[in-house]
Design an enzyme around this catalytic site. Structure first.
Site, PDB file in Angstrom:
ATOM      1  N   THR A  99       0.848  -1.194   0.000  1.00  0.00           N
ATOM      2  CA  THR A  99       0.000   0.000   0.000  1.00  0.00           C
ATOM      3  C   THR A  99       0.884   1.244   0.000  1.00  0.00           C
ATOM      4  O   THR A  99       1.704   1.423   0.896  1.00  0.00           O
ATOM      5  CB  THR A  99      -0.931   0.019   1.219  1.00  0.00           C
ATOM      6  N   ILE A 173      -7.672   4.386  -4.661  1.00  0.00           N
ATOM      7  CA  ILE A 173      -8.810   3.595  -4.194  1.00  0.00           C
ATOM      8  C   ILE A 173      -8.422   2.733  -2.987  1.00  0.00           C
ATOM      9  O   ILE A 173      -9.228   2.515  -2.080  1.00  0.00           O
ATOM     10  CB  ILE A 173      -9.410   2.728  -5.338  1.00  0.00           C
ATOM     11  N   LYS A 174      -7.166   2.263  -2.931  1.00  0.00           N
ATOM     12  CA  LYS A 174      -6.743   1.462  -1.778  1.00  0.00           C
ATOM     13  C   LYS A 174      -6.742   2.298  -0.506  1.00  0.00           C
ATOM     14  O   LYS A 174      -7.186   1.860   0.561  1.00  0.00           O
ATOM     15  CB  LYS A 174      -5.357   0.863  -2.018  1.00  0.00           C
ATOM     16  N   VAL A 175      -6.243   3.516  -0.607  1.00  0.00           N
ATOM     17  CA  VAL A 175      -6.253   4.409   0.553  1.00  0.00           C
ATOM     18  C   VAL A 175      -7.690   4.678   1.004  1.00  0.00           C
ATOM     19  O   VAL A 175      -7.989   4.700   2.198  1.00  0.00           O
ATOM     20  CB  VAL A 175      -5.519   5.720   0.216  1.00  0.00           C
TER      21      VAL A 175
END
Length: 305
Positions: A99, A173-175
């Site tokens: 991430t 989008i991961k955050v």
């Protein structure tokens, strides 16, 4: 039949070890490296090959995958002495499953490009338990043709994949998804505490919430570990704070006020101060338990998912 691609895999922590194992089980040649010799040995037992450095692993495989705890570590593994770029051939691919913030992955992709190496970002979401079953979700950023080239490997590790756009898109989008998960976790703990103080049976309250409009994936999974008392989610306070930091930095950059995320980040800072950065992120609920001198326990819930 086309010969499957081979991959170096660097970073065999809670998440990476499961992803690498899925790749091995999928029939891919996997060359692993990690500073933890026991983690390497477990993968070798499954059929992977061991390397003495990221450079050696990359040279043997021709492509590389990383799953690491921070952008600083990712940069060291990529471009440091005996790093991946010392072994990857021109035209090889680096798949970054860690991430990162958008700026970090863009900068790292530029470093790789200077050595003729392509980058595909592929952070995953869903939790360590889904990674162990090959059911985790991939969030992909990069060139569509490059994604297709490595899609078989990604599908060996992940049940679902979303190509979000160019490099940096998956980081965004991961955050966002991690920010939501931490907000949901704090909210789930508050909900369970209200249920306890309201005299409800917590096992029944858990089921009722899961069947309600207030349900969330986090409640369905992490609330079980709170009710068991193990809190063993395989994800630490430090990692939660790192990801929340990415969200808040993105918000500052784009001028979006994140009241909930800011408050949750402050709560996680309290959690780290109380229990340490290596404590499970799910222990954030213990702050409320300690403050009220009330444990949230119920029978029939697992210690691990």
């Amino acid at each position: 039949m086309t010969q499957p691609l081979a991959y170096a895999f660097v970073g065999l922590g809670h998440l990476g070890a499961n992803l690498a194992a899925c790749l091995v089980r999928g029939g891919f040649e996997v060359v692993v490296y990690d500073r933890n010799a026991e983690a390497v040995e477990r993968l070798v037992t499954l059929g992977a090959f061991a390397a003495s450095s990221p450079a050696e692993a990359a040279a043997r495989a021709g492509n590389a995958i990383t799953c690491l705890p921070s952008p600083k570590v990712s940069e060291a593994v990529l471009a440091g002495p005996d790093g991946l770029l010392a072994g990857l051939p021109k035209g090889g691919t680096w798949i970054e499953m860690s991430t990162n913030g958008r700026d970090e992955i863009l900068r790292l992709a530029d470093i790789a490009a200077e050595s003729g190496v392509y980058t595909l970002e592929c952070p995953v979401t869903g939790g360590v338990h889904l990674a162990a079953e090959g059911k985790i979700t991939a969030l992909v950023g990069g060139d569509a043709a490059l994604y297709q080239r490595h899609r078989a490997a990604i599908e060996a590790m992940c049940a679902r994949g979303f190509l979000m756009g160019p490099i940096g898109s998956a980081a965004v989008i991961k955050v966002i998804t991690n920010m939501l998960a931490f907000i949901h976790l704090v909210a789930a703990g508050e909900a369970l505490m209200l249920a306890k103080k309201g005299g409800l049976d917590l096992a029944q309250a858990y089921q009722a919430i899961a069947a309600s409009s207030g349900n969330s994936f986090v409640h369905e999974t992490e609330s079980q570990l709170v009710l068991n008392g193990s809190y063993d989610i395989g994800f630490t306070m430090d990692l939660a704070l790192k990801d929340l930091g990415f969200a808040l930095a993105m918000a500052d950059e784009s001028g979006v006020p994140l009241d909930l995320a800011s408050r949750v980040a402050a709560i996680f800072a309290q959690g780290k101060a109380a229990y340490g950065g290596d404590a499970w992120s799910t222990m954030i609920v213990k702050l409320l338990e300690d403050a009220t001198e009330t444990d949230l326990r119920a029978t029939g819930f697992p210690a691990r998912l």
